[in-house]
Scaffold this motif. Structure first.
Motif, short mmCIF file in Angstrom:
data_model
loop_
_atom_site.label_atom_id
_atom_site.label_comp_id
_atom_site.label_asym_id
_atom_site.label_seq_id
_atom_site.Cartn_x
_atom_site.Cartn_y
_atom_site.Cartn_z
N LEU A 105 0.94 -1.19 -0.16
CA LEU A 105 0.00 -0.07 0.05
C LEU A 105 0.88 1.26 0.13
CD1 LEU A 105 -2.89 1.45 0.30
CD2 LEU A 105 -2.49 1.07 2.73
N MET A 106 1.97 1.24 0.88
CA MET A 106 2.68 2.61 0.87
C MET A 106 3.60 2.85 -0.19
SD MET A 106 4.11 2.32 4.75
CE MET A 106 5.19 3.61 4.64
N THR A 107 4.15 1.72 -0.86
CA THR A 107 5.07 2.02 -2.20
C THR A 107 4.28 1.98 -3.29
OG1 THR A 107 5.17 -0.74 -2.17
CG2 THR A 107 6.85 0.55 -1.18
N SER A 108 2.91 1.57 -3.33
CA SER A 108 2.00 1.78 -4.57
C SER A 108 1.09 2.89 -4.76
CB SER A 108 1.52 0.45 -5.01
OG SER A 108 0.45 0.28 -3.80
N SER A 109 0.66 3.31 -3.45
CA SER A 109 -0.31 4.25 -3.48
C SER A 109 0.06 5.52 -2.59
CB SER A 109 -1.67 3.69 -2.73
OG SER A 109 -2.15 2.67 -3.41
N LEU A 110 0.87 5.38 -1.74
CA LEU A 110 1.10 6.60 -0.74
C LEU A 110 2.66 7.34 -0.99
CD1 LEU A 110 -0.27 5.16 2.72
CD2 LEU A 110 -1.26 6.43 1.04
N ILE A 111 3.40 6.43 -1.35
CA ILE A 111 4.74 6.76 -1.45
C ILE A 111 5.45 6.54 -3.09
CG2 ILE A 111 7.36 6.66 -0.91
CD1 ILE A 111 5.93 5.92 2.27
N ASP A 112 6.00 7.57 -3.54
CA ASP A 112 6.65 7.21 -4.75
C ASP A 112 8.34 6.92 -4.36
OD1 ASP A 112 8.19 7.14 -7.25
OD2 ASP A 112 6.84 8.96 -7.91
N VAL A 113 8.52 5.58 -4.56
CA VAL A 113 9.80 5.14 -4.16
C VAL A 113 11.07 5.84 -4.87
CG1 VAL A 113 11.31 3.26 -3.74
CG2 VAL A 113 8.87 3.05 -3.21
N ARG A 114 10.89 5.98 -6.08
CA ARG A 114 11.68 6.50 -6.95
C ARG A 114 11.87 8.00 -6.67
NH1 ARG A 114 13.92 5.53 -12.08
NH2 ARG A 114 12.63 3.63 -12.20
N VAL A 153 11.59 9.53 -3.67
CA VAL A 153 12.13 9.32 -2.19
C VAL A 153 13.52 9.27 -2.50
CG1 VAL A 153 12.52 8.37 -0.19
CG2 VAL A 153 9.88 8.59 -1.26
N PHE A 154 14.09 8.31 -3.30
CA PHE A 154 15.51 8.11 -3.47
C PHE A 154 16.04 9.15 -4.47
CE2 PHE A 154 14.46 3.72 -1.93
CZ PHE A 154 15.60 3.51 -1.31
N SER A 155 15.43 9.79 -5.27
CA SER A 155 16.02 10.70 -6.13
C SER A 155 16.51 11.95 -5.30
CB SER A 155 15.12 11.32 -7.06
OG SER A 155 13.86 11.90 -6.57
N LYS A 156 15.88 12.18 -4.00
CA LYS A 156 16.11 13.23 -3.01
C LYS A 156 17.34 13.14 -2.42
CE LYS A 156 11.26 14.76 -2.91
NZ LYS A 156 10.14 15.12 -1.79
N LEU A 157 17.73 11.76 -2.33
CA LEU A 157 19.07 11.42 -1.46
C LEU A 157 20.17 12.25 -2.40
CD1 LEU A 157 18.42 7.80 -0.76
CD2 LEU A 157 18.11 9.58 0.68
N ASP A 158 21.05 12.81 -1.54
CA ASP A 158 22.17 13.43 -1.97
C ASP A 158 23.43 12.37 -1.87
OD1 ASP A 158 24.72 14.86 -2.37
OD2 ASP A 158 23.97 16.66 -1.58
N PRO A 159 24.08 11.78 -2.74
CA PRO A 159 25.00 10.81 -2.73
C PRO A 159 26.31 11.12 -1.71
CG PRO A 159 24.44 10.64 -5.20
CD PRO A 159 23.78 12.03 -4.32
N CYS A 160 26.55 12.42 -1.97
CA CYS A 160 27.80 12.74 -1.05
C CYS A 160 27.41 13.02 0.43
CB CYS A 160 28.19 14.37 -1.85
SG CYS A 160 28.67 14.31 -3.38
N VAL A 161 26.26 13.72 0.39
CA VAL A 161 25.92 13.37 1.95
C VAL A 161 25.64 11.99 2.56
CG1 VAL A 161 24.16 14.40 3.58
CG2 VAL A 161 24.72 15.82 1.67
N GLU A 198 23.94 4.46 -8.39
CA GLU A 198 23.28 3.22 -9.15
C GLU A 198 21.93 2.86 -8.71
OE1 GLU A 198 24.52 -1.34 -10.39
OE2 GLU A 198 25.88 0.15 -9.34
N LEU A 199 21.67 3.05 -7.30
CA LEU A 199 20.40 2.55 -6.68
C LEU A 199 19.35 3.47 -7.20
CD1 LEU A 199 19.16 0.96 -4.63
CD2 LEU A 199 19.56 2.74 -2.84
N GLN A 200 19.73 4.71 -7.26
CA GLN A 200 18.71 5.75 -7.64
C GLN A 200 18.21 5.68 -9.24
OE1 GLN A 200 21.06 9.41 -6.93
NE2 GLN A 200 19.92 9.88 -5.29
N THR A 201 19.05 5.13 -10.07
CA THR A 201 19.06 4.81 -11.46
C THR A 201 18.10 3.69 -11.84
OG1 THR A 201 20.99 5.88 -12.02
CG2 THR A 201 20.12 4.51 -13.56
N ASN A 202 18.34 2.77 -10.83
CA ASN A 202 17.75 1.27 -11.08
C ASN A 202 16.59 0.75 -10.05
OD1 ASN A 202 19.55 0.25 -13.37
ND2 ASN A 202 21.01 0.64 -11.88
#
Length: 206
Positions: free
Chosen positions: A123-132, A134-142, A200-204
């Motif tokens: 439910l969370m991953t399909s309706s409430l949260i866009d996993v892609r 969320v991960f796109s907001k991660l700063d790899p350097c941080v 790589e995680l953000q891409t895939n």
């Protein structure tokens, strides 16, 4: 853990008390009612029963109801694991009971934890949260900077585990100072590794 181990005794005692109260309340009330009726019924119409005896009915009902509610709550959440553990093999998958019905019990919520977790995750991953997103907001350097402190102490252990699994004989013969140099080299490149891993995680991610 104490509640897990003592719940059968609590349930058994509560059930016994509830059964005893239910079994004795009605005969007791009827017996005393008939006695009082015989003693106080002066005109023979059977309507001279003391009114306060009727108050015993809700009192006994409240006691029985309270005890059964306690049992129901206990059996909803406890025990966490199937009890007795020796009969766990007979438990119906996803159900609190065994194939032999009275052979054991697991709390209703714990027995369905796997199903509930899958439903919530889906439910969370399909309706409430866009996993892609969320991960796109991660700063790899941080991320690399935050994880470096925790990974550095584990580098030697990780390197040793991998080396023992892939080339144990060569690792055993490697001098200690060479191993330390390898760990230092890995520590210097750990941030680059984490940055690449997060990218790589953000891409895939799906």
């Amino acid at each position: 853990m104490g509640r897990v181990s003592t719940w059968p005794a609590v349930a058994a005692v509560s059930l016994a008390l509830a059964s005893a109260a239910a079994a004795t309340s009605r005969p007791l009330v009827l017996t005393h009612t008939r006695t009082l009726t015989a003693d106080t019924d002066t005109d023979g119409d059977g309507n001279d029963t003391e009114w306060w005896w009727y108050l015993l009915i809700p009192c006994f009902s409240a006691v029985v109801g309270w005890i059964t509610n306690v049992i129901a709550l206990q059996m909803t959440f406890y025990p966490i694991e199937f009890f007795p553990s020796c009969m766990q093999w007979s438990q119906i998958p996803g159900q609190p009971i065994s194939y032999f019905v009275i052979a054991g019990w697991q709390g209703i919520i714990p027995s369905k934890a796997d199903k509930m977790a899958r439903i919530v995750t889906e439910l969370m991953t399909s309706s409430l949260i866009d996993v892609r997103e969320v991960f796109s907001k991660l700063d790899p350097c941080v991320m690399a900077e935050e994880m470096r402190e925790g990974l550095e102490p584990a580098i030697y252990r990780i390197l040793e585990d991998v080396a023992n699994a892939e080339m144990k004989s060569a690792w055993v013969m490697t001098p200690q100072h060479v191993k330390q140099e390898m760990c230092m080299a890995a520590a210097e490149r750990i941030e680059d590794f984490i940055v690449g891993f997060v990218q790589e995680l953000q891409t895939n991610i799906y």
